[in-house]
Motif scaffolding. Structure first.
Motif, short mmCIF file in Angstrom:
data_model
loop_
_atom_site.label_atom_id
_atom_site.label_comp_id
_atom_site.label_asym_id
_atom_site.label_seq_id
_atom_site.Cartn_x
_atom_site.Cartn_y
_atom_site.Cartn_z
N MET A 97 -7.01 0.92 -17.69
CA MET A 97 -5.73 0.90 -17.02
C MET A 97 -4.80 -0.07 -17.74
SD MET A 97 -5.35 0.77 -12.95
CE MET A 97 -6.68 1.55 -12.10
N THR A 98 -3.58 0.29 -17.80
CA THR A 98 -2.62 -0.60 -18.44
C THR A 98 -2.15 -1.66 -17.45
OG1 THR A 98 -0.73 0.74 -17.81
CG2 THR A 98 -1.81 1.29 -19.92
N ARG A 99 -1.52 -2.67 -17.99
CA ARG A 99 -1.06 -3.77 -17.15
C ARG A 99 0.01 -3.30 -16.16
NH1 ARG A 99 -1.49 -8.89 -15.90
NH2 ARG A 99 0.35 -10.19 -15.81
N ASP A 100 0.89 -2.40 -16.56
CA ASP A 100 1.93 -1.89 -15.66
C ASP A 100 1.33 -1.15 -14.48
OD1 ASP A 100 3.89 -2.94 -17.29
OD2 ASP A 100 4.23 -1.06 -18.39
N LYS A 101 0.30 -0.37 -14.74
CA LYS A 101 -0.35 0.37 -13.65
C LYS A 101 -1.03 -0.58 -12.67
CE LYS A 101 -1.98 5.00 -13.93
NZ LYS A 101 -2.85 5.97 -14.55
N THR A 102 -1.66 -1.61 -13.19
CA THR A 102 -2.32 -2.59 -12.33
C THR A 102 -1.29 -3.34 -11.49
OG1 THR A 102 -4.03 -2.87 -14.02
CG2 THR A 102 -3.88 -4.56 -12.34
N ASP A 103 -0.20 -3.74 -12.11
CA ASP A 103 0.86 -4.42 -11.36
C ASP A 103 1.42 -3.53 -10.25
OD1 ASP A 103 0.55 -6.64 -12.91
OD2 ASP A 103 2.32 -6.27 -14.18
N PHE A 104 1.57 -2.24 -10.51
CA PHE A 104 2.07 -1.31 -9.50
C PHE A 104 1.12 -1.26 -8.31
CE2 PHE A 104 1.79 2.96 -7.68
CZ PHE A 104 3.05 3.06 -7.13
N TRP A 105 -0.19 -1.12 -8.55
CA TRP A 105 -1.16 -1.01 -7.46
C TRP A 105 -1.26 -2.31 -6.66
CZ3 TRP A 105 -2.21 3.40 -5.59
CH2 TRP A 105 -2.25 4.53 -6.39
N VAL A 106 -1.19 -3.45 -7.33
CA VAL A 106 -1.22 -4.74 -6.63
C VAL A 106 0.04 -4.89 -5.77
CG1 VAL A 106 -1.11 -7.25 -6.96
CG2 VAL A 106 -2.73 -5.89 -8.28
N GLY A 107 1.19 -4.54 -6.31
CA GLY A 107 2.43 -4.60 -5.54
C GLY A 107 2.41 -3.70 -4.33
N LEU A 108 1.88 -2.48 -4.49
CA LEU A 108 1.76 -1.55 -3.37
C LEU A 108 0.83 -2.10 -2.29
CD1 LEU A 108 2.54 1.26 -2.28
CD2 LEU A 108 0.49 2.13 -3.42
N PHE A 109 -0.29 -2.69 -2.73
CA PHE A 109 -1.24 -3.27 -1.78
C PHE A 109 -0.60 -4.43 -1.00
CE2 PHE A 109 -4.65 -6.29 -0.76
CZ PHE A 109 -5.44 -5.47 0.04
N VAL A 110 0.15 -5.28 -1.67
CA VAL A 110 0.82 -6.41 -1.01
C VAL A 110 1.88 -5.90 -0.04
CG1 VAL A 110 2.37 -8.37 -1.41
CG2 VAL A 110 0.35 -8.06 -2.85
N LEU A 111 2.63 -4.87 -0.41
CA LEU A 111 3.65 -4.29 0.47
C LEU A 111 3.01 -3.70 1.73
CD1 LEU A 111 6.63 -3.51 0.90
CD2 LEU A 111 6.11 -1.35 -0.27
N LEU A 112 1.91 -2.96 1.57
CA LEU A 112 1.22 -2.40 2.74
C LEU A 112 0.67 -3.51 3.64
CD1 LEU A 112 -0.65 0.65 1.17
CD2 LEU A 112 1.34 0.67 2.68
N GLY A 113 0.18 -4.58 3.04
CA GLY A 113 -0.31 -5.72 3.84
C GLY A 113 0.81 -6.37 4.63
N ALA A 114 1.98 -6.52 4.03
CA ALA A 114 3.13 -7.10 4.73
C ALA A 114 3.58 -6.20 5.87
CB ALA A 114 4.28 -7.34 3.75
N ILE A 115 3.61 -4.90 5.65
CA ILE A 115 3.97 -3.96 6.73
C ILE A 115 2.96 -4.04 7.87
CG2 ILE A 115 4.16 -1.50 7.28
CD1 ILE A 115 5.40 -1.12 4.48
N ALA A 116 1.68 -4.15 7.55
CA ALA A 116 0.65 -4.26 8.58
C ALA A 116 0.82 -5.55 9.39
CB ALA A 116 -0.74 -4.20 7.96
N LEU A 117 1.15 -6.66 8.72
CA LEU A 117 1.36 -7.93 9.44
C LEU A 117 2.56 -7.85 10.37
CD1 LEU A 117 0.58 -10.62 6.73
CD2 LEU A 117 -0.68 -10.15 8.83
#
Length: 155
Positions: A1-21
């Motif tokens: 996986m490239t660094r851009d793809k990893t950054d995208f998935w980490v950002g999506l995970f953080v956004l979903l966590g914030a919405i859940a909180l």
């Protein structure tokens, strides 16, 4: 996986966590039940509110028909004044009564409306005359203890 793809998935995970909180915070604060339906405000006076809180449900026959919008204190009558926002699609007679009830043994408190028999319906700003205050568990226990102590007098 490239660094851009990893950054995208980490950002999506953080956004979903914030919405859940945010969702959990709204549920815990009983704020997730906002409605945009028209309402009218009625008031009632109580001797004791127990643990009733703002945004507590107002129910009739188990159906949520509104919410508690405010709690204040009357310095002249020394009673609590509860303001309730009732959805406009629900109409109750002017001789209806309200009680502070508890869901379950130690659950949250809510207001229960028992409809009356009048032909005239409650309107915005009306005050419900027939009220029943909350049952406070500590008061019941102390009454029971004092009455049982008084009945066990020695002959």
């Amino acid at each position: 996986m490239t660094r851009d793809k990893t950054d995208f998935w980490v950002g999506l995970f953080v956004l979903l966590g914030a919405i859940a909180l945010v969702f959990l915070a709204l549920r815990a604060g009983n704020m997730s039940s906002f409605t945009f339906t028209p309402t009218y405000t009625v008031h009632a006076s109580f001797e004791n509110l127990g643990g009733l809180k703002v945004r507590a449900p107002v129910k009739s026959s188990g159906v949520v028909v509104g919410r508690v919008s405010g709690i204040s204190f009357d310095n002249e009558r020394f009673q609590a004044i509860v303001s309730m926002e009732i959805e406009s699609k629900y109409a109750f007679p002017t001789d209806s009564s309200v009680s502070i009830l508890t869901s379950g043994l130690l659950g949250e408190q809510y207001i229960g409306i028992t409809p009356g028999g009048e032909d005239k319906m409650l309107a915005a700003g009306n005050t419900i005359q027939y009220t029943q205050s909350a049952v406070v568990l500590e008061e019941l226990i102390s009454k029971f203890l004092y009455s049982s102590a008084g009945s066990q007098e020695k002959p």
